[in-house]
Scaffold this active site. Structure first.
Site, short mmCIF file in Angstrom:
data_model
loop_
_atom_site.label_atom_id
_atom_site.label_comp_id
_atom_site.label_asym_id
_atom_site.label_seq_id
_atom_site.Cartn_x
_atom_site.Cartn_y
_atom_site.Cartn_z
N GLY A 1 4.57 7.04 -1.37
CA GLY A 1 5.86 6.52 -1.76
C GLY A 1 7.01 6.77 -0.81
CG ASP A 36 2.24 2.38 6.13
OD1 ASP A 36 2.17 2.29 7.36
OD2 ASP A 36 2.16 3.47 5.52
CB CYS A 93 -0.17 6.38 10.78
SG CYS A 93 -1.31 6.63 9.41
CB CYS A 135 -0.91 0.00 1.22
SG CYS A 135 -1.82 -1.54 1.48
CE LYS A 182 5.58 3.71 6.69
NZ LYS A 182 4.75 4.90 6.44
CG ASP A 223 -7.89 -5.17 -4.52
OD1 ASP A 223 -7.44 -4.99 -3.37
OD2 ASP A 223 -9.09 -5.45 -4.74
CG ASP A 241 -2.13 3.12 -3.81
OD1 ASP A 241 -1.73 3.23 -2.63
OD2 ASP A 241 -3.24 3.49 -4.20
#
Length: 376
Positions: free
Chosen positions: A202, A264, A317, A198, A204, A247, A219
């Site tokens: 960009g 992530d 997060c 995911c 990471k 997906d 993505d």
């Protein structure tokens, strides 16, 4: 040239009453404002600060109103209250300059209300509840208190009401320290094949590539995949990042294709409230459980893509148990071939089989992290 407060008021009206996103509308307005850099920084603080502290600002001014004001006047009152209570602006300047950009018919009202706000500040015990004082919806305080305990939850929310520090990596990419810590804990080594499932925008993926890994960055949306591609080129790692629109719940790669997989995952973002000023007013209670279901689908699919002996890293997060500890427990029950790796130490705290980084621990975003090794 418009004044700084005029630009701020225009932005606030669009955000508060027309559904605009702060991070999109503000750069546009600043770009055509002609304001010098110092004033642009001031506008940014006014817009992001007022947006974060919207509920608290409303409480400050509503004590002195007899009826709800129209939209732009409401925004002007919030703007003035923010300057008086949180912005460190001298009272005479906050009142006079805000009144000057208020619609003429409401200037007397705004002047009178803001003067009373300045003359009658609130102490810590004068607020009706923690949610109003910290300027978040009731459900956010309730959920984080249930998940973290009251002291930790309130400290996290207080930290996220402070302006976010701009952290720039050596390659020029701006990225919060918490995200940089997650990337480092993926442990990617030169030559390894790593999937960022995911990846947008960009941050990471580009850091993993800078460490020498051969990165596949995916993505689900083509436009967001394009952001990854652009950031990979800009940071000089475009030749080591293959960007794919896919997906993540139905990934197109063979089982065992990667040495390491990072998920992530999309989440409620409740660890990023200081950087994403308007998120607290957009995210809804139902989003947490809906996103937790998506997260389980993503990590389950990602686990199949890890080679025997390879590692899976799951991060979000946010600070909710449903999107972190409960996903971890579910995954370990579903996949006994995944062995949790030891959690990192300070500033991370143990959390399920992984770790939690609270905003107050290191002045970062809030983040949850879980790492697993797939059985050889």
């Amino acid at each position: 040239m418009p004044s700084a407060r005029k630009v701020a008021l225009d932005a606030l009206e669009r955000i508060e009453h027309h559904g605009a996103y702060a991070n999109l509308v503000l750069p546009t307005l600043l770009g055509r404002s002609g304001l010098p850099e110092r004033d642009r920084r001031f506008v940014t603080d006014l817009v992001y600060g007022t947006t974060r502290m919207r509920r608290a600002c409303d409480f400050l001014v509503d004590r002195f109103l007899t009826k709800p004001p129209v939209d732009r006047v409401r925004s002007a009152l919030r703007l003035g209250a923010y300057q008086l209570a949180y912005g460190g602006v001298a009272a005479h300047a906050a009142v006079a300059e805000t009144v000057a950009v208020t619609p003429r018919s409401a200037r007397g009202l705004v002047n009178a209300v803001l003067r009373r706000v300045a003359d009658q500040p609130l102490g810590p015990d004068d607020w009706p509840d923690d949610a109003t004082r910290l300027s978040v919806p009731d459900w956010v305080v309730e959920r984080l208190t249930a998940d973290l305990g009251r002291a930790q939850a309130l400290a996290a929310l207080a930290t996220m009401n402070e302006p976010a520090e701009v952290v720039e990596r050596p390659d020029g990419y701006v990225q919060d320290t918490a995200s940089q810590l997650v990337t480092a804990l993926v442990g990617a080594e030169a030559g390894e094949r790593v999937l960022d499932l995911c990846a947008a925008p960009g941050g990471k993926a580009t850091a993993l590539a800078a460490a020498g890994a051969r990165v596949v960055a995916a993505d689900v949306r083509e436009r967001r995949a394009g952001l990854v591609r652009a950031n990979a080129e800009r940071t000089g790692v475009g030749d080591r990042v293959a960007v794919v629109t896919a997906d993540g719940t139905r990934p197109p790669w063979r089982a065992g294709s990667f040495d390491r997989v990072l998920v992530d995952a999309p989440c409620s973002g409740l660890g990023t409230l200081r950087r994403r000023a308007d998120l607290r007013w957009r995210v809804e209670p139902a989003s947490v459980d809906r996103l937790a279901a998506l997260q389980r689908s993503l990590v389950a699919a990602a686990a199949d893509l890890v080679r025997p002996g390879g590692t899976l890293v799951y991060s979000v997060c946010t600070l909710t148990v449903a999107e972190s500890v409960e996903v971890d427990a579910w995954l370990r029950a579903e996949r006994p071939d995944l062995t949790p790796l030891d959690p990192p130490g300070d500033p991370w705290a143990p959390w399920g089989s992984g770790a939690l980084l609270l905003p107050q621990a290191a002045d970062t975003d809030g983040m949850a992290l879980f790492r697993y090794q797939r059985s050889p």
